[in-house]
Scaffold this motif. Structure first.
Motif, PDB file in Angstrom:
ATOM      1  N   GLU A 187       0.823  -1.203   0.000  1.00 51.62           N
ATOM      2  CA  GLU A 187       0.000   0.000   0.000  1.00 51.62           C
ATOM      3  C   GLU A 187       0.860   1.257   0.000  1.00 51.62           C
ATOM      4  OE1 GLU A 187      -3.639   2.040   2.596  1.00 51.62           O
ATOM      5  OE2 GLU A 187      -2.831   0.086   3.155  1.00 51.62           O
ATOM      6  N   ALA A 188       2.051   1.164   0.631  1.00 47.66           N
ATOM      7  CA  ALA A 188       2.978   2.298   0.661  1.00 47.66           C
ATOM      8  C   ALA A 188       3.725   2.469  -0.655  1.00 47.66           C
ATOM      9  CB  ALA A 188       3.975   2.123   1.800  1.00 47.66           C
ATOM     10  N   GLY A 189       3.580   1.502  -1.573  1.00 49.06           N
ATOM     11  CA  GLY A 189       4.255   1.584  -2.864  1.00 49.06           C
ATOM     12  C   GLY A 189       5.477   0.713  -2.978  1.00 49.06           C
ATOM     13  N   GLY A 190       5.733  -0.137  -1.965  1.00 51.78           N
ATOM     14  CA  GLY A 190       6.895  -1.017  -1.986  1.00 51.78           C
ATOM     15  C   GLY A 190       6.567  -2.394  -2.507  1.00 51.78           C
ATOM     16  N   VAL A 191       7.597  -3.228  -2.602  1.00 45.14           N
ATOM     17  CA  VAL A 191       7.468  -4.587  -3.112  1.00 45.14           C
ATOM     18  C   VAL A 191       8.197  -5.540  -2.168  1.00 45.14           C
ATOM     19  CG1 VAL A 191       8.111  -6.155  -4.987  1.00 45.14           C
ATOM     20  CG2 VAL A 191       7.280  -3.861  -5.515  1.00 45.14           C
ATOM     21  N   VAL A 192       7.564  -6.655  -1.846  1.00 44.17           N
ATOM     22  CA  VAL A 192       8.213  -7.728  -1.085  1.00 44.17           C
ATOM     23  C   VAL A 192       8.775  -8.728  -2.087  1.00 44.17           C
ATOM     24  CG1 VAL A 192       7.887  -9.595   0.570  1.00 44.17           C
ATOM     25  CG2 VAL A 192       6.690  -7.418   0.892  1.00 44.17           C
ATOM     26  N   ASN A 193      10.079  -9.016  -1.978  1.00 46.13           N
ATOM     27  CA  ASN A 193      10.705  -9.960  -2.895  1.00 46.13           C
ATOM     28  C   ASN A 193      11.118 -11.222  -2.157  1.00 46.13           C
ATOM     29  OD1 ASN A 193      13.826 -10.079  -2.370  1.00 46.13           O
ATOM     30  ND2 ASN A 193      13.299  -7.896  -2.209  1.00 46.13           N
ATOM     31  N   ASN A 194      11.230 -12.325  -2.896  1.00 37.53           N
ATOM     32  CA  ASN A 194      11.613 -13.622  -2.321  1.00 37.53           C
ATOM     33  C   ASN A 194      12.780 -14.242  -3.078  1.00 37.53           C
ATOM     34  OD1 ASN A 194       9.423 -14.489  -0.180  1.00 37.53           O
ATOM     35  ND2 ASN A 194       8.323 -13.486  -1.852  1.00 37.53           N
ATOM     36  N   ARG A 195      13.619 -13.419  -3.670  1.00 33.08           N
ATOM     37  CA  ARG A 195      14.690 -13.955  -4.519  1.00 33.08           C
ATOM     38  C   ARG A 195      15.671 -14.832  -3.755  1.00 33.08           C
ATOM     39  NH1 ARG A 195      14.298  -8.763  -6.288  1.00 33.08           N
ATOM     40  NH2 ARG A 195      16.136  -8.163  -5.076  1.00 33.08           N
ATOM     41  N   SER A 196      15.893 -14.544  -2.491  1.00 30.12           N
ATOM     42  CA  SER A 196      16.854 -15.324  -1.696  1.00 30.12           C
ATOM     43  C   SER A 196      16.201 -16.481  -0.966  1.00 30.12           C
ATOM     44  CB  SER A 196      17.539 -14.406  -0.684  1.00 30.12           C
ATOM     45  OG  SER A 196      16.591 -13.911   0.253  1.00 30.12           O
ATOM     46  N   GLY A 197      14.887 -16.667  -1.169  1.00 34.31           N
ATOM     47  CA  GLY A 197      14.160 -17.694  -0.437  1.00 34.31           C
ATOM     48  C   GLY A 197      13.563 -17.194   0.854  1.00 34.31           C
ATOM     49  N   THR A 198      13.846 -15.934   1.201  1.00 32.12           N
ATOM     50  CA  THR A 198      13.291 -15.290   2.385  1.00 32.12           C
ATOM     51  C   THR A 198      12.612 -14.001   1.961  1.00 32.12           C
ATOM     52  OG1 THR A 198      15.057 -16.183   3.789  1.00 32.12           O
ATOM     53  CG2 THR A 198      13.828 -14.296   4.638  1.00 32.12           C
ATOM     54  N   ALA A 199      11.423 -13.747   2.477  1.00 30.28           N
ATOM     55  CA  ALA A 199      10.714 -12.515   2.144  1.00 30.28           C
ATOM     56  C   ALA A 199      11.509 -11.310   2.648  1.00 30.28           C
ATOM     57  CB  ALA A 199       9.317 -12.527   2.748  1.00 30.28           C
ATOM     58  N   ARG A 200      11.710 -10.342   1.774  1.00 29.67           N
ATOM     59  CA  ARG A 200      12.517  -9.179   2.119  1.00 29.67           C
ATOM     60  C   ARG A 200      11.912  -7.905   1.544  1.00 29.67           C
ATOM     61  NH1 ARG A 200      17.681 -10.555   3.971  1.00 29.67           N
ATOM     62  NH2 ARG A 200      18.151 -12.773   3.778  1.00 29.67           N
ATOM     63  N   VAL A 201      12.207  -6.802   2.212  1.00 33.52           N
ATOM     64  CA  VAL A 201      12.000  -5.468   1.664  1.00 33.52           C
ATOM     65  C   VAL A 201      13.373  -5.000   1.216  1.00 33.52           C
ATOM     66  CG1 VAL A 201      11.235  -3.119   2.110  1.00 33.52           C
ATOM     67  CG2 VAL A 201      10.097  -5.036   3.239  1.00 33.52           C
ATOM     68  N   GLY A 202      13.609  -4.964  -0.089  1.00 30.62           N
ATOM     69  CA  GLY A 202      14.964  -4.703  -0.552  1.00 30.62           C
ATOM     70  C   GLY A 202      15.880  -5.809  -0.071  1.00 30.62           C
TER      71      GLY A 202
END
Length: 326
Positions: A187-202
C-alpha cells in the motif's frame, strides 16, 4: 547453593527495596558476543532508575537491545539517544508511554535524516531493530515496545523454588512475510521480494526498524544523487509513497503483581534464533540458582549463542524483579 543464593537475594531485597515501591529491581545485567560476524553491530542499554532521564518522581528502569545492520551507526546512535528522547517526551509524563515511544522513534529517524542530509549517506543504508522495556518500579508497571525481530520475554519465578513458570514473549516479530505487513508495504508503494528464499523489503528480512532511510519517505521518492535500493520499490517513482519500512512500533503495557517475582529477558535474534523461549528461561534460572549474577548469566547466554561458526551477533539482558510482598 540455592539456599545461599536465596539468602543473598533476600538480604539485598530487604536492604534496597523502599516501602513505597511496588516492585524492586533485584539484579540486572547484559552480555554480548560478536559470534561469526566481521563486526559487532548489536548495542544494548541498561539504565537504572538513578540514570533514567525523567522529571517523574517514580523510579523507572529502562532496558533495550538494538540489533544493527548495514553498520553499527544507527544502533550506536539509538543506544545513546532513545531513552533520552523517550523519557523527556511530554507524553511520557502524562503516562502515555505508547505515544512517547512512537514520537521518540519518529524523532530518532528525523535526527538520522538530518545526518544523511548534512554528514553521510550511512543512515540511509544502516538501521537497527528495537526491543525495549521500561519499568515503573513505584507503580509496578511494565511497558514493552519493539521494531523488528529482537524480543522481550517475561516469566514468573516461584517464591520457594525459583523455578520459572508462565513464560511468554511480550513482543511481536515484524517480517515482510506476514500478510498484514506485506499489505502495508504494498500500500505504501513497496514490493516484497523472495529472490533469496526469504521474504525481504529490498535487502532486509524485517518490515519495521529505525534508520534504513532508503526505504522510508522522503528518500524513497528522492530524485537526486542518492537512489534508493531498486529492489524495494515499484518501477515508477511517486511522491505519494509511504514508508516501506515502518518505524511504528508494537507496544504493550501490563501490571506487575506485588506478590510475585519475575524474570525479564531482552534478546537479539542471535539468541532467540538459537533457542526457544522456554529452554532459554529455564537455563537462565538454573544459572541463577547456582549463584550467578545477572551480568554473568547474560554473558554466558550470549557466548553460548555465538559459539558456532557463522553465528550472528548475540546480546542478552537479564533482570530479576521482586514484588514488594513476594
Amino acid at each position: 547453593m540455592l539456599v545461599a543464593h536465596r539468602a543473598l537475594r533476600d538480604q539485598m531485597f530487604h536492604n534496597t527495596k523502599p516501602v513505597s515501591d511496588a516492585v524492586a529491581l533485584f539484579d540486572a545485567g547484559a552480555g554480548q558476543s560478536q559470534g561469526g560476524r566481521k563486526h559487532q553491530e548489536d548495542r544494548c542499554a541498561v539504565i537504572f532508575p538513578s540514570q533514567f532521564p525523567s522529571n517523574m518522581e517514580d523510579k523507572v528502569a529502562f532496558f533495550a537491545i538494538y540489533d544493527g545492520h548495514g553498520s553499527e551507526l544507527v544502533s550506536e546512535h539509538v543506544k545513546n539517544s532513545l531513552h533520552h528522547l523517550f523519557g523527556r517526551r511530554p507524553e511520557f509524563e502524562r503516562d502515555d508511554w505508547a505515544g512517547a515511544i512512537k514520537a521518540a522513534l519518529a524523532e530518532e529517524d528525523r535526527i538520522l535524516l538530518d545526518r544523511f542530509k548534512y554528514e553521510s549517506v550511512e543512515p540511509a543504508v544502516s538501521g537497527s531493530t528495537v526491543a525495549m522495556c521500561c519499568i515503573n518500579l513505584t507503580k509496578g508497571e511494565l511497558f514493552v515496545s519493539n521494531l523488528g525481530d529482537s524480543h522481550v520475554i517475561l516469566a514468573e519465578r516461584d517464591p520457594q523454588t525459583e523455578h520459572p513458570y508462565h513464560i511468554r514473549r511480550l513482543t511481536e516479530a515484524h517480517k515482510p512475510s506476514i500478510p498484514s505487513e506485506r499489505a502495508r508495504i504494498e500500500e505504501a508503494g513497496g514490493v516484497v521480494n523472495n529472490r533469496s528464499g526469504t521474504a525481504r523489503v529490498g535487502s532486509l528480512n524485517m518490515s519495521r526498524a529505525v534508520g534504513d532511510l532508503q526505504y522510508k519517505n522522503p528518500l524513497n521518492t528522492f530524485q537526486g544523487n542518492f537512489a534508493p535500493d531498486p529492489a524495494s520499490s515499484a518501477t515508477s517513482r511517486s511522491e505519494s509513497r509511504g514508508n516501506f519500512l515502518s518505524n511504528d512500533p508494537y507496544t504493550s503495557l501490563r501490571r506487575l503483581h506485588t506478590d510475585r517475582r519475575y524474570l525479564l529477558l531482552v534478546v537479539s535474534d542471535g539468541v532467540s534464533d538459537r533457542v526457544d523461549d522456554v529452554t532459554l528461561v529455564q537455563h537462565v534460572m538454573k544459572l541463577s540458582m547456582r549463584g550467578k549474577r545477572a551480568n554473568e548469566i547474560a554473558q554466558e547466554i550470549a557466548t553460548n549463542s555465538a559459539s558456532r561458526p557463522r553465528s550472528d551477533n548475540a546480546t542478552c539482558i537479564v533482570a530479576m524483579l521482586d514484588g514488594q510482598g513476594s
